[in-house]
Design an enzyme around this catalytic site. Structure first.
Site, PDB file in Angstrom:
ATOM      1  N   SER A  40       7.001  10.597 132.812  1.00 32.50           N
ATOM      2  CA  SER A  40       6.810  12.042 132.938  1.00 32.50           C
ATOM      3  C   SER A  40       7.701  12.840 131.994  1.00 32.50           C
ATOM      4  O   SER A  40       7.420  14.016 131.721  1.00 32.50           O
ATOM      5  CB  SER A  40       7.075  12.486 134.381  1.00 32.50           C
ATOM      6  N   ASP A 342      12.955  21.046 137.535  1.00 30.05           N
ATOM      7  CA  ASP A 342      12.599  20.699 138.911  1.00 30.05           C
ATOM      8  C   ASP A 342      13.558  19.623 139.398  1.00 30.05           C
ATOM      9  O   ASP A 342      14.629  19.429 138.821  1.00 30.05           O
ATOM     10  CB  ASP A 342      11.124  20.290 139.023  1.00 30.05           C
ATOM     11  N   HIS A 345      13.315  16.747 136.280  1.00 31.53           N
ATOM     12  CA  HIS A 345      13.164  16.920 134.833  1.00 31.53           C
ATOM     13  C   HIS A 345      14.017  18.052 134.280  1.00 31.53           C
ATOM     14  O   HIS A 345      14.123  19.107 134.904  1.00 31.53           O
ATOM     15  CB  HIS A 345      11.687  17.189 134.504  1.00 31.53           C
TER      16      HIS A 345
END
Length: 373
Positions: A40, A342, A345
């Site tokens: 991600s 978040d 990340h």
């Protein structure tokens, strides 16, 4: 008059032939592009096309500081580290493999990004992070791409391009590309550190890291066999300091045991890249390490222009942890002052600093026309 009429079809045929020839020359020439493999931290939209995946950056406020401010698949408010590194090197940004607009011309102009949120070096990583089918089959395996799966998809891209321009031209194109591999965090966060996974009781910290690195060696050797000659592996950051890991401690501090695993992996992966670069034919395999610099940003945020390195910018009031940023979430007043976007990340600004440090340590010259969003 008859002769003039005969010349018109001939001229039209010649013009069409010339146009086709120019198109083929452009395709066969290609540009120096990137092929990105990751999780991600590098995903630019693949998981948005995996409809059963629970790890998707498809809703606001993801992408608020990127382009038109709409969600684009990046798990960030802006750019990823891979985006910025490529920009600074003057390389085009590769689109997601699952982007419906991806075609041969796009591959030659931009390359391909295979990164997938939740993906890991190990196939079993994040296998419980997705919706399981009711019939007991392992359908969840298609809802994130492990590194082995990403390499399989890359092989499909190679076969597709060989059909378009022939083996020799395609092999030359892939051999000239830049390759980025940025993975490993999920193998800890969404595997080894969760007791629901068998790896958590099958291995201890040392043996699990060795298992990861030995698997990574096989994968990097496979990429070399498929034509990768210039490859950079991005090492792990201080995983124990991401907001989610801090929240799970009674003190709110970093989890040093998790950071120790990251440092151990980085040391062994770095040695692996050095060994492969020295032993594989024509290989320049490098290890991108920004761990210490990222740790300093977290420890001394004010020295780097931040005022918060503990909490995420995107939160749902006092409800924590919220594993993703949602349309119901509220944002911090100044996103450039937060290290984390978040629970997992970094923000665009943090990613930029990490990318610049990675380039500095790799001694890569930064070009002046880098993209800023």
């Amino acid at each position: 008059m008859a002769m003039a009429r005969e010349r018109k079809p001939l001229a039209l045929a010649l013009a069409l032939a010339l146009a086709v020839a120019l198109l083929l020359v452009g395709l066969c020439r290609g540009d120096v592009v990137q092929f990105i493999f990751g999780d991600s931290l590098s995903d630019v939209g693949n998981n948005n096309y995996l409809t059963k995946s629970l790890a998707r950056a498809a809703t606001p406020w993801y992408g608020i500081d990127f382009g038109r401010g709409m969600p684009n698949g990046r798990f960030c408010n802006g750019r990823t580290v891979a985006d910025i590194v490529g920009d600074k090197m003057g390389l085009p940004r590769p689109p997601a493999f699952l982007d419906p607009s991806l075609d041969a011309d796009t591959v030659f102009k931009y390359g391909v990004n295979y990164a997938s949120g939740g993906g890991g070096i190990l196939n079993e990583t994040s296998s419980l992070f997705y919706n399981q089918p009711m019939d007991g089959t392992n359908g969840a395996q298609i809802q994130r791409f492990s590194l082995y799966k990403q390499i399989e998809l890359f092989q499909g891209t190679q076969a597709f391009m060989r059909e378009k321009i022939g083996a020799a031209a395609a092999d030359k194109f892939f051999g000239e590309g830049y390759y980025v591999v940025a993975m490993g965090a999920n193998d800890f966060i969404n595997n080894y550190l969760l007791p629901v996974y068998s790896d958590s009781w099958t291995y201890n910290g040392d043996t699990f890291v060795r298992y990861m690195v030995s698997t990574l060696e096989v994968q990097l050797r496979l990429l070399h066999a498929l034509g990768a000659r210039r490859l950079t592996f991005f090492g792990l950051g201080p995983m124990g300091c991401i907001p989610l890991q801090r929240y799970l401690t009674s003190s709110g501090g970093c989890q040093e045991s998790t950071n120790k695993l990251a440092r151990s992996f980085n040391a062994q992966a770095g040695a692996l890249l050095e060994r492969l670069s020295a032993s594989l034919p024509n290989a320049t395999f490098r290890f991108g390490d920004a761990y210490d610099y990222f740790q300093d940003i977290i420890d001394r945020p004010y020295m780097h222009g931040f005022n918060n390195s503990r909490a995420p910018c995107c939160t749902l009031g006092r409800i924590r942890p919220t594993l993703t940023c949602t349309p119901l979430s509220t944002l911090c007043k100044d996103r450039s002052k937060y290290v984390f976007w978040d629970e997992y990340h970094p923000t665009d600004r943090a990613n930029e600093l990490i990318a610049l440090e990675t380039l500095r340590k790799l001694n890569i010259t930064v070009v002046s026309n880098a993209t800023s969003s």
